[in-house]
Scaffold this motif. Structure first.
Motif, PDB file in Angstrom:
ATOM      1  N   ALA A  58       0.837  -1.208   0.000  1.00 21.07           N
ATOM      2  CA  ALA A  58       0.000   0.000   0.000  1.00 21.07           C
ATOM      3  C   ALA A  58       0.869   1.254   0.000  1.00 21.07           C
ATOM      4  CB  ALA A  58      -0.930  -0.001   1.214  1.00 21.07           C
ATOM      5  N   ALA A  59       1.967   1.212   0.747  1.00 16.68           N
ATOM      6  CA  ALA A  59       2.882   2.356   0.766  1.00 16.68           C
ATOM      7  C   ALA A  59       3.462   2.578  -0.628  1.00 16.68           C
ATOM      8  CB  ALA A  59       4.002   2.119   1.777  1.00 16.68           C
TER       9      ALA A  59
ATOM     10  N   ALA B 145       0.868   4.182  -2.960  1.00 16.71           N
ATOM     11  CA  ALA B 145       0.674   5.615  -2.703  1.00 16.71           C
ATOM     12  C   ALA B 145       1.870   6.413  -3.218  1.00 16.71           C
ATOM     13  CB  ALA B 145       0.469   5.862  -1.210  1.00 16.71           C
TER      14      ALA B 145
ATOM     15  N   MET C  23      -3.713   5.222  13.207  1.00 15.20           N
ATOM     16  CA  MET C  23      -4.110   5.081  11.804  1.00 15.20           C
ATOM     17  C   MET C  23      -3.577   3.800  11.189  1.00 15.20           C
ATOM     18  SD  MET C  23      -4.013   8.592   9.732  1.00 15.20           S
ATOM     19  CE  MET C  23      -5.058   7.740   8.531  1.00 15.20           C
ATOM     20  N   ASN C  24      -4.260   3.348  10.174  1.00 18.84           N
ATOM     21  CA  ASN C  24      -3.745   2.284   9.323  1.00 18.84           C
ATOM     22  C   ASN C  24      -2.468   2.793   8.640  1.00 18.84           C
ATOM     23  OD1 ASN C  24      -3.753   1.606   6.191  1.00 18.84           O
ATOM     24  ND2 ASN C  24      -4.397  -0.221   7.294  1.00 18.84           N
TER      25      ASN C  24
ATOM     26  N   GLY D  18      -0.921   2.095   5.766  1.00 16.16           N
ATOM     27  CA  GLY D  18      -1.048   2.465   4.355  1.00 16.16           C
ATOM     28  C   GLY D  18      -1.758   3.799   4.183  1.00 16.16           C
ATOM     29  N   GLN D  19      -2.750   4.056   5.029  1.00 24.56           N
ATOM     30  CA  GLN D  19      -3.487   5.322   4.944  1.00 24.56           C
ATOM     31  C   GLN D  19      -2.627   6.480   5.460  1.00 24.56           C
ATOM     32  OE1 GLN D  19      -7.069   3.989   7.063  1.00 24.56           O
ATOM     33  NE2 GLN D  19      -8.198   3.926   5.142  1.00 24.56           N
TER      34      GLN D  19
ATOM     35  N   ALA E  82      -0.240   7.352   2.741  1.00 16.61           N
ATOM     36  CA  ALA E  82      -0.927   8.042   1.639  1.00 16.61           C
ATOM     37  C   ALA E  82      -1.175   9.510   1.980  1.00 16.61           C
ATOM     38  CB  ALA E  82      -2.245   7.333   1.310  1.00 16.61           C
ATOM     39  N   ILE E  83      -1.672   9.774   3.181  1.00 14.65           N
ATOM     40  CA  ILE E  83      -1.965  11.155   3.576  1.00 14.65           C
ATOM     41  C   ILE E  83      -0.669  11.981   3.642  1.00 14.65           C
ATOM     42  CG2 ILE E  83      -2.732  12.605   5.510  1.00 14.65           C
ATOM     43  CD1 ILE E  83      -4.873  10.488   6.086  1.00 14.65           C
TER      44      ILE E  83
ATOM     45  N   TYR F  72       0.539  12.683   0.128  1.00 15.38           N
ATOM     46  CA  TYR F  72      -0.369  13.666  -0.484  1.00 15.38           C
ATOM     47  C   TYR F  72       0.076  15.088  -0.098  1.00 15.38           C
ATOM     48  CZ  TYR F  72      -4.553  16.655  -0.398  1.00 15.38           C
ATOM     49  OH  TYR F  72      -5.422  17.703  -0.518  1.00 15.38           O
TER      50      TYR F  72
END
Lengths: 248, 248
Positions: A25-26, A29, A148-149, A151-152, A155-156, A159
């Motif tokens: 996931a990393a 992103a 937090m997860n 991967g999320q 992503a944040i 971003y």
């Protein structure tokens, strides 16, 4: 989007990640936001192999670099930034909101490499990891549920890091000290503190962390790090000799 | 963090989600950023049941609402915003950058409910879904790889939506029309267009979409929607009667 060479100065460093899905996931992103340099420190070996060899694993993931220690993973970085949730602990390094911190990282990337660290799913970054950071960035989550997860969180963070600067970057005239230079200095100082009897066995870890943080607060430029290293080398020689004589 | 009543006006709407892990990831990000109202439209039934009954499923997930149609899911919302990646298509609704769009949604939440829609993993939102949106928000990903993981896209969007306003909100004096009111008006108009022979079989879908978009562009307030509905009801009665007489 920022120019490629700018984004390629960022190293995304995953420390002690357990779940291969999170490594994947990393990587995804990173690809979404145009970053390419993934570094993985002491993952669960099997999980890293699994993520890297997964069907459809990206080139980015296949080119990810594996390190045995965080120090090696950040050796070429002159800015090291950790990520943390709100609740955890009272860190002794400066803490910035993600958007503010990301702005500083972006400016830095205009002239030199920087690392952003993400800790393990269970525990986040250790105090030992954090002592290698110039500052921490916090995603402003709800205190009641701030975990937090992974991967999320990646992503944040990416971003925000991919946002364009509003003001033109200020390019400093002087090259800041790299992680390797800072760590060499720190290790030198610590060995001297130990040899000199400053460090007691029960405070050894705390002293190491305190020293690293101080080194980062100094904002050393590379040239001065070199100078200091030379000075300390000289002093250490004397200290070591004195110790040898003392134990005769 | 914004006050609870503000955040509770946001409905996070997942349309046709396939993977239960993504529903779980969306719920987790909502909890991180203080949003509670999750709505799920036509998920793969089994995947929704699995996500909702998973060990450790949050209260938020257990209280998620299931809908057969998007219209029902947004009936109480006076602002409907879609999310989209860059490449997809040339949408005919306004497209804003995520941070700009999120600011508008936040302002709206000070006085009325709003929905943010996320499409399926494979296809995103359909044109039919998009025709129900006042605008789209785009996460500025790299054009060469703009397809984001759903859980990560939700997390980034909610991160922006949870940011605090810099300027105090301007509370409008007038209550905007709800999704239900707009859709009632649209349906009324469409049935009239069909009855009247305006709509040809091969343009039926395009006309429906065009009509919905126009309705949203109007920025109707609730009171005017009511007025218009009354007017159209009257007109439709006449149109229907004329049609009946025509087919005698």
């Amino acid at each position: 989007m920022l120019p490629e060479e700018h984004n390629d100065r960022l190293r995304v460093v995953l420390v002690a990640t357990r779940n291969p899905l999170n490594i994947g996931a990393a990587a995804r992103a990173m690809s979404n936001f145009g970053f390419r340099r993934l570094r993985v420190v002491q993952p669960f070996e099997a999980s890293f192999r699994e993520a890297r060899s997964a069907v459809g694993a990206s080139e980015l993931l296949r080119e990810a670099e594996l390190f045995d220690s965080l120090d090696e993973a950040i050796a070429d970085c002159s800015l090291v930034v950790g990520t943390a949730s709100i609740g955890e602990r009272q860190p002794e390094v400066p803490v910035r909101r993600l958007d503010d911190g990301a702005g500083l990282v972006r400016s830095h990337l205009h002239h030199a490499p920087a690392a952003v660290l993400f800790g393990s799913e269970k525990r986040g970054l250790s105090n030992d990891d954090i002592s290698r950071c110039h500052f921490l960035m916090r995603i402003p989550t709800r205190p009641a549920h701030d975990s937090m997860n992974l991967g999320q969180a990646v992503a944040i963070s990416l971003y925000e890091l991919a946002k364009e600067d509003v003001a033109p970057p200020v390019v400093p005239e002087r090259k800041p000290a790299s992680g390797e230079e800072l760590e060499r200095l720190t290790a030198m100082l610590l060995s001297m503190l130990a040899t000199s009897g400053y460090t007691k066995p029960h405070t050894e870890e705390a002293t190491a962390e305190k020293t690293r943080r101080m080194m980062r607060r100094l904002g050393l430029i590379s040239k001065d790090a070199e100078l200091l290293t030379g000075m300390l080398a000289k002093i250490r020689y004397v200290v070591d000799r004195a110790r040898e004589r003392g134990s005769d």
